[in-house]
Design a protein around this motif. Structure first.
Motif, mmCIF file in Angstrom:
data_model
loop_
_atom_site.group_PDB
_atom_site.id
_atom_site.type_symbol
_atom_site.label_atom_id
_atom_site.label_comp_id
_atom_site.label_asym_id
_atom_site.label_seq_id
_atom_site.Cartn_x
_atom_site.Cartn_y
_atom_site.Cartn_z
ATOM 1 N N VAL A 245 11.180 -3.880 -2.556
ATOM 2 C CA VAL A 245 10.141 -2.849 -2.430
ATOM 3 C C VAL A 245 9.115 -3.248 -1.383
ATOM 4 O O VAL A 245 8.663 -2.429 -0.569
ATOM 5 N N GLU A 246 8.759 -4.536 -1.396
ATOM 6 C CA GLU A 246 7.802 -5.018 -0.399
ATOM 7 C C GLU A 246 8.374 -4.888 1.011
ATOM 8 O O GLU A 246 7.677 -4.512 1.967
ATOM 9 N N ARG A 248 10.526 -2.735 1.987
ATOM 10 C CA ARG A 248 10.534 -1.327 2.356
ATOM 11 C C ARG A 248 9.158 -0.850 2.814
ATOM 12 O O ARG A 248 9.039 0.006 3.689
ATOM 13 N N ARG A 249 8.103 -1.401 2.178
ATOM 14 C CA ARG A 249 6.750 -1.019 2.604
ATOM 15 C C ARG A 249 6.509 -1.448 4.041
ATOM 16 O O ARG A 249 5.936 -0.706 4.846
ATOM 17 N N GLN A 252 8.234 0.867 6.234
ATOM 18 C CA GLN A 252 7.520 2.129 6.377
ATOM 19 C C GLN A 252 6.464 2.040 7.462
ATOM 20 O O GLN A 252 6.269 2.978 8.244
#
Length: 673
Positions: A245-246, A248-249, A252
């Motif tokens: 998730v990190e 992916r941030r 982004q």
């Protein structure tokens, strides 16, 4: 196809049926094709043999002009129902005897054709010449039924029935066999569905054979074991989700940065589009200029065509009114000179326009070879010296030695003659023209033509290669078309070269052309020695004048040829008004050479040539075509058809005599051999 959609059984059934269908179609197609070919060949042989037999039995009737016997011979064909019509043609192509079966078409060809076999509207048509003791007495014509279509329809019905039976048998066999193949596969599918529904990865499929299906079951069981291991690994990977998730941030944030860069690129593309629109506007303006240039071109062309016609028609009308307005002999000679000069100018203009059209259409062909400049310079000097002497212009040619260029010899000479004639015509009285040759680079040779004329302004140099633009010389006493330099530029570029000019008002003009250098060709001297051929006796050594047959429907053209040959004591001229009469005269008189117009009523030149080539008595006579069609494709087509030579109207008398002498030489050599 619908049969290949759905269950595996349906697909296997479709494969079996399609394979059977292809095999049956190929086998039946081969058998039908072979039978139809055998039928065609056999029927052609039968009809040809019947024609040959009729020719042999009818030869005495033709020899004694007995049409009744010929008709009785043809009446025998009533015992052959498939023979629909027959005819016997005489020596001159007229109908001698005919036969028509009941209910058949009674029309016959107006003229017999050459020996041939053809299929026309469901009939087999055969032409056979009747030859007796080496003499052609006439022609046999047969028309018989050609039942190939009926046989095709019969075979189609049989093939359809055989195909249906084969497909039914294949369907029954496929239904029985597919159970053996599909049952293990269905077991694999059922087990896989239960695994998906129950999430039980420990299930396995029972193996019943060691063939490919057994290997498939082993592979499926191995896959289930691998899935168990992967499931455990997947549970372990869930612990890494927070780390993903990190990541992916961070990704982004990178996407946002890329979006900013994309906006900048869009702005750049927008600017490029605006520049493209500006370029499009410039191209539109250029197209409008091109349209205006086209209109100017047509206007100039009309003017250039009408100018020499004015002299030709005007002085021609004065000569025609001699009975009302007496003309002194010296004036008459001068008027004729003006007419010939205008005609030559008009012919040169037409040739230049045709050359330009061929070049721009990409239909001009070049023969690139090693060309020795010394030879080309010598030929050009010989041809330009009379014009230079008339204007009191001195010529100075450099000595190129053994320098050679890679070019088309004829086109190179055309280019140099155009530059030299311009340098002489637009030079000052008692001026000079210098032809030089240098090597700007080891791979290039530069040929320059410099005059001492009035020179050109910069604006004139810009318009130098515009068709019909004579740069202010339209009102001068020097004739010209304004196309020569345009053709010259295109020819030089087609030969891989480059042309340029330097000039200033009052300082003369220098044109230069750059071409690729080449090594000397040792065959050049041999070709020049072969060009000096020995004189040949055109009478074949017999002293008897050679016979020339002129087939021409235009009386003026016939008179011109008669006038051109009036001084030839070794030539006897015969004339014919059309192709049909010409063919008969050729068969009767056996001339040595035939001059024939290509476009005549009754029988065209091409059709007449086919008849002459089909007759052994006239097949070896050289035939020279005369036509007003000067397009390259028409000339090439006529030469492929078998003409010895091709002359275009208006007829150039020297070219006519040259081609005629070559044809007479060939005829004389054939007589002597």
């Amino acid at each position: 196809m619908l049969v290949f959609h759905g269950s595996l059984r349906r697909k296997l059934l479709g494969v079996m049926l399609l394979t059977t269908l292809v095999a049956v179609v190929v086998a039946l197609g081969a058998m039908i094709a072979y039978d139809l070919r055998a039928y065609h060949q056999g029927w052609v042989n039968d009809v040809s043999a019947q024609a040959e037999l009729l020719g042999r039995t009818t030869a005495p009737a033709l020899a004694f002009d007995d049409a009744r016997v010929a008709r009785e011979n043809l009446e025998v064909l009533r015992f052959q129902p498939k023979m629909r019509a027959a005819a016997i043609y005489g020596t001159r192509g007229s109908l001698f005897a005919t036969y028509v079966a009941n209910g058949s078409n009674s029309e016959f060809p107006p003229l017999p054709g050459a020996d041939s076999v053809s299929v026309e509207q469901g009939n087999l048509v055969v032409f056979r010449r009747i030859i007796d003791h080496g003499q052609i007495l006439g022609t046999v014509y047969l028309r018989a039924d050609y039942e190939l279509l009926d046989r095709v329809l019969n075979y189609a019905g049989i093939a359809l029935l055989v195909t249906l039976i084969a497909m039914l048998v294949a369907w029954a066999v496929s239904t029985w066999l597919q159970r053996i193949v599909t049952q293990p596969i269905l077991s694999v599918g059922m087990t896989a569905r239960e695994v998906v529904e129950q999430r039980d990865y420990s299930r396995r499929v029972e193996k019943r054979s060691d063939d490919e299906l057994g290997a498939l079951i082993d592979a499926f069981n191995d896959m289930m074991g691998e899935i168990e291991k992967r499931t455990e690994a997947l549970e372990a990977s869930n612990r890494d989700k927070e780390r993903e998730v990190e990541e992916r941030r961070v990704a982004q944030l990178q996407v946002m940065r890329l979006n900013e860069e994309l906006e900048q690129r869009v702005q750049e593309r927008t600017a490029q589009l605006e520049r493209s629109n500006e370029d499009l506007a410039a191209a539109t303006a250029e197209a409008n200029n091109a349209n205006r240039a086209k209109s100017e071109f047509l206007s100039n062309m009309s003017h250039e065509l009408r100018t020499p016609l004015n002299a030709i028609l005007g002085f021609g009308q004065l000569l025609a009114s001699e009975d009302q307005l007496p003309i002194l002999p010296e004036k008459k000679k001068r008027f004729i000179g003006h007419i010939v000069e205008g005609g030559n100018h008009l012919l040169a203009l037409i040739n230049d326009v045709l050359n330009l059209a061929q070049i721009e259409a990409g239909k001009i062909s070049l023969s690139l070879e090693s060309v020795m400049l010394a030879d080309v310079f010598g030929e050009c000097r010989t041809m330009i010296e009379p014009l230079a002497a008339k204007r009191d212009v001195r010529l100075f040619f450099a000595q190129p030695g053994e320098l050679c260029v890679h070019a088309d010899r004829t086109r190179l000479k055309q280019v140099l003659l155009n530059l030299l004639s311009n340098a002489v015509k637009y030079n000052l009285e008692k001026g000079s023209v210098v032809v030089a040759c240098t090597r700007p680079t080891p791979e290039r040779i530069r040929i320059s033509v410099q005059d001492t004329g009035i020179g050109l302004r910069p604006d004139q140099i810009q318009a130098l290669y515009q068709p019909f633009n004579r740069l202010g010389q339209e009102t001068s006493d020097q004739q010209g078309t304004g196309i020569g330099l345009v053709v010259t530029k295109h020819l030089i570029e087609l030969m891989g070269g480059e042309i340029g000019v330097t000039s200033r008002p009052g300082g003369g003009t220098l044109f230069w052309i750059d071409l690729l250098s080449s090594l000397p060709n040792s065959t050049g001297s041999r070709k020049r020695s072969e060009a000096a051929a020995a004189e040949v006796d055109l009478t074949g050594g017999t002293g008897i004048p050679s016979t020339v047959l002129c087939i021409e429907d235009n009386p003026a053209s016939v008179s011109l040829i008669q006038a051109a040959l009036v001084a030839r004591t070794n030539v006897r001229l015969l004339t014919a008004p059309n192709g049909q009469v010409g063919v008969e005269m050729a068969r009767t008189h056996r001339p040595d050479v035939i001059l024939m117009d290509n476009n005549m009523p009754v029988l065209s030149g091409g059709d007449a040539l086919l008849i002459l080539r089909g007759d052994p008595n006239t097949a070896d006579i050289p035939v020279i075509a005369i036509s007003a069609n000067a397009m390259p494709n028409a000339i090439a087509t006529s030469m492929r058809a078998g003409f010895f030579g091709y002359l275009t109207k208006p007829i150039a008398i020297p070219e006519l005599l040259k081609v005629l002498d070559s044809a007479l030489t060939l005829a004389a050599s054939r007589k002597s051999s």
